[in-house]
Design a protein around this motif. Structure first.
Motif, PDB file in Angstrom:
ATOM      1  N   GLY A   1      -2.490 -23.097 -18.751  1.00  0.00           N
ATOM      2  CA  GLY A   1      -2.209 -23.187 -17.320  1.00  0.00           C
ATOM      3  C   GLY A   1      -0.790 -23.627 -17.015  1.00  0.00           C
TER       4      GLY A   1
ATOM      5  N   GLU B   1     -12.803 -25.331 -20.973  1.00  0.00           N
ATOM      6  CA  GLU B   1     -12.367 -24.278 -20.063  1.00  0.00           C
ATOM      7  C   GLU B   1     -13.191 -24.330 -18.782  1.00  0.00           C
TER       8      GLU B   1
ATOM      9  N   GLU C   1     -11.763 -23.938 -15.420  1.00  0.00           N
ATOM     10  CA  GLU C   1     -11.150 -23.378 -14.230  1.00  0.00           C
ATOM     11  C   GLU C   1     -11.895 -22.111 -13.823  1.00  0.00           C
TER      12      GLU C   1
ATOM     13  N   THR D   1     -12.259 -18.531 -15.316  1.00  0.00           N
ATOM     14  CA  THR D   1     -11.687 -18.294 -16.639  1.00  0.00           C
ATOM     15  C   THR D   1     -12.780 -18.317 -17.694  1.00  0.00           C
TER      16      THR D   1
ATOM     17  N   GLY E   1      -6.704 -17.876 -11.813  1.00  0.00           N
ATOM     18  CA  GLY E   1      -7.668 -18.959 -11.619  1.00  0.00           C
ATOM     19  C   GLY E   1      -7.503 -19.481 -10.214  1.00  0.00           C
TER      20      GLY E   1
ATOM     21  N   THR F   1      -4.296 -19.509 -15.793  1.00  0.00           N
ATOM     22  CA  THR F   1      -5.016 -19.005 -16.949  1.00  0.00           C
ATOM     23  C   THR F   1      -5.108 -17.486 -16.946  1.00  0.00           C
TER      24      THR F   1
ATOM     25  N   ALA G   1      -6.680 -15.521 -15.003  1.00  0.00           N
ATOM     26  CA  ALA G   1      -8.051 -15.078 -14.766  1.00  0.00           C
ATOM     27  C   ALA G   1      -8.166 -14.725 -13.294  1.00  0.00           C
TER      28      ALA G   1
ATOM     29  N   CYS H   1     -18.910 -23.595 -12.135  1.00  0.00           N
ATOM     30  CA  CYS H   1     -18.403 -22.676 -13.151  1.00  0.00           C
ATOM     31  C   CYS H   1     -18.969 -22.915 -14.550  1.00  0.00           C
TER      32      CYS H   1
END
Lengths: 481, 195
Positions: A56, A83, A85, A88, A286, A333, A335, B138
């Motif tokens: 990042g 991980e 975020e 991602t 992200g 990232t 993403a 997430c």
């Protein structure tokens, strides 16, 4: 055009994550090459590759390693596999399919930094990946790649997985270290930086999974190959993630510097939008990096970047520099989460603010209160009880938190501010339209329902619903800032 | 809000079960990995939660004794991380991801379906003790949105229609892979580690 898959060469359904497969594909040759070099030579070599951190911040890994004090006896390597975020998932894909690539990177990085123990801090949600990686570590121990006297070089290193338990802020390097030490994942005040005083007060290196996975390939293929990929300040290959309503959500590898449009529409990447919808907005790095306008807006004339105008911004290059020209915090990232044109922008705002208010660790006042405040504002906008100046209020809150004004311990409040700032700035007409469509007394009714004191107290005199109240900065002042 | 303890709306009724000697031995096996005993906190809590289903007050005290810390230090950590439960939880914990990608792909509908079907809200347990439900920020599987995690197992692209089958399936929480022996023996001096 299809790019060569280097990091993701084994990432496919049914791929074998064993050491046998990895060795057959040429694995652990880089390790032999590295062990023949001196550790300091290796650091210089990686410095030459300008391998920027994939987690990042984009800080060059070789430079990070060279910050370690020279006369140290104990060094720790923390591998950041926390991980968290949204959206991602490239580290998950990598660890699931080719865990030995990461392990080889860890051993090489460990040798270069004279690491004694490497800890892989893996987020608690990774269960399957944990078992795969643990099996890979067992295989590596059995093969003499970890433990005492690695490959007869006289270099010893232990490697353990440390499992997290669900906290976004533990992805911040000092938060990770605190969590490893068995405390709350509260980031530390820097300096001292981890390279000088990190885990257990010893020099520590914290690197991302993908960064370390790149190291073996740089060694086997050479600097010329690596520096031939990517753009000027962003070298090498990157795993891009794309998710949301696209035809082929997933993780795809390409050299740094493809455009956001290619990532969404390229047939080797996202494969276009479902039902031929247009893109409303996309967060290309992200969610904490901020949002770009999608192609439901007209193309910019002359191709000049101007974030103040409502133009299609999908030509943003995904490297470490270009996103900044579009008002984003950085590449992050890489993403991308794609939001289609039929989505209400208020829902996106609400979701993002909820995430950050949930994940703020609560140490710094302006982050703890600011993220919660933005969440409440976003909730009332979503529920159809917003006020026009709530948009100014959001803009104001985002200006008053984070490391950019130098008020916080870690970068989380910046990550919380940028998506909100870019959403409010770039989609203001839509927010204004939505708020304009509300019933005239919606804001008043909501305040009487949720917090009558804000309306009833004589000193406030119903100011909570007055068009001029609510923010400490006038619109002119906001513009000046 | 990790600075607010979600799971402690009420104090636990009693101290709950403590840790058995075998569990304590498992936790002690982690000591050689770290410089300080305190660093074993997270693994110890994972082991304890695996053994007794949640982190009881008694377990916190036991861990504090093992790690040579005041019990408050253990509670401090337990309440920060969302994966540790301070109340008994159901046999299966359903975790729905509610982050942006999943929400765009219909996590709201999934969450609503679970809540109506089981009659419980976020971080609650059904009266028969079979299911608990929680939302999660997430799960890092955005390419398979919306995702639902049942204990250890990730279910991908879950629609509300699949829910009945998923809840009825007894194996919905089992990972179809051999379990690693991480929690049984540390690395280092013991070369044979049972694979």
């Amino acid at each position: 055009m299809a790019y060569e898959q280097i990091l993701m060469r084994n990432c496919r359904e049914g791929g074998d994550p064993s050491i046998k497969q990895y060795k057959a594909a040429g694995g652990y040759q880089a390790l032999d090459k590295a062990l023949a070099m001196k550790p300091d030579e290796l650091v210089e070599f990686v410095k030459g590759a300008n391998l920027r951190g994939r987690g990042g911040a984009g800080f060059p890994a070789g430079v990070k390693w060279s910050f370690l004090p020279p006369n140290r006896t104990v060094t720790y390597l923390c591998v950041n596999a926390d991980e968290s975020e949204p959206p991602t998932f490239c580290n998950r894909v990598l660890m699931e399919h080719d865990p030995h690539m990461l392990l080889e990177g860890i051993i090489i990085a460990g040798y270069a930094t004279r690491t004694t123990v490497a800890y892989i801090y893996m987020r608690g949600e990774f269960t399957e990946q944990f078992h795969v990686l643990q099996k890979a570590i067992d295989e590596a121990y059995a093969d003499g790649l970890l433990g005492k006297n690695i490959r007869g070089s006289g270099y010893d290193m232990e490697c353990y997985i440390h499992r997290g338990a669900g906290a976004y802020v533990c992805g911040e390097e000092t938060g990770l270290i605190e969590s490893l030490e068995g405390k709350r994942g509260w980031p530390r005040i820097k300096p001292p930086f981890p390279a000088v005083e990190g885990l257990f007060h010893k020099p520590t290196v914290v690197n991302n999974v993908e960064t370390l996975a790149c190291v073996p390939h740089i060694l086997t293929r050479g600097l010329d190959w690596w520096n031939g990929l990517g753009t000027q300040n962003s070298k090498g290959t990157k795993m891009y993630c794309v998710s949301g309503p696209v035809n082929r959500p997933g993780c795809y590898e390409a050299p740094l510097g493809i455009t956001t449009r290619e990532l969404i529409y390229g047939k080797d990447f996202g494969g276009g939008m479902r039902d031929n919808m247009k893109v409303k907005t996309v967060a290309p790095g992200g969610i904490s990096m901020g949002f770009l306008r999608g192609d439901m807006f007209p193309k910019p004339d002359g191709g000049k970047v101007d974030v103040t105008r409502d133009c299609d911004e999908l030509d943003c290059l995904l490297d470490f520099d270009d996103p900044r020209h579009y008002g984003l915090l950085g590449l992050g990232t890489a993403a991308a989460v794609v939001v289609a044109e039929d989505t209400d922008i208020r829902d996106v705002l609400f979701n993002v603010t909820r995430f950050f208010s949930h994940e703020s660790c609560g140490q710094c006042t302006q982050c703890r209160e600011g993220t919660g405040w933005m969440h409440r504002v976003a909730a009332r906008i979503r529920d159809g009880a917003g006020r026009q100046y709530d948009l100014d209020l959001l803009a104001e809150i985002t200006k008053n938190m984070g490391m950019m004004p130098g008020l916080s311990i870690c970068g989380l409040p910046d990550g919380a501010a940028f998506p909100i700032r870019t959403l409010v700035q770039k989609f203001r007409p839509e927010f204004e339209k939505r708020i304009g469509e509300q019933q005239a007394d919606a804001a008043k009714r909501r305040i009487l329902q949720t917090n009558p004191a804000a309306y009833d107290l004589p000193i406030l005199q119903g100011r909570a619903v007055q068009p001029a109240g609510g923010t400490y900065m006038t619109p002119e002042k906001l513009k000046r800032n | 809000m990790s600075w607010q303890a979600i799971d402690r709306k009420s104090a636990p009724a009693d101290e709950g079960p403590g840790l058995s000697d075998a569990v304590k031995e498992k936790i002690r096996a982690f000591f050689p990995r770290y410089e300080t005993k305190r660093a074993v906190m997270l693994p110890a809590l994972h082991v304890a939660q695996e053994a007794i289903g949640y982190i009881s007050v008694r377990a916190m005290k036991d861990i504090a004794e093992l790690l040579e810390l005041p019990p408050s230090a253990v509670m401090d950590v337990v309440t920060f991380y969302t994966h540790y439960w301070t109340h008994p939880r159901g046999e299966k914990v359903l975790m729905v991801c509610r982050s942006l990608s999943c929400q765009l792909m219909g996590a709201d509908k999934l969450q609503h379906a679970i809540e109506t079907k089981l009659g419980i809200k976020d971080h609650e347990t059904t009266p028969d003790g079979k299911f608990s439900f929680m939302t999660e920020e997430c799960l890092a599987a955005c390419d398979h949105a919306p995702c639902l995690m049942v204990n250890e197992r990730m279910h991908k692209r879950v629609t509300p229609e699949q829910l009945d089958k998923l809840l009825a399936d007894a194996d919905s929480d089992k990972l179809p892979m051999p379990r690693s022996d991480l929690y049984d023996a540390p690395h280092g001096e013991k070369p044979a580690r049972g694979h």
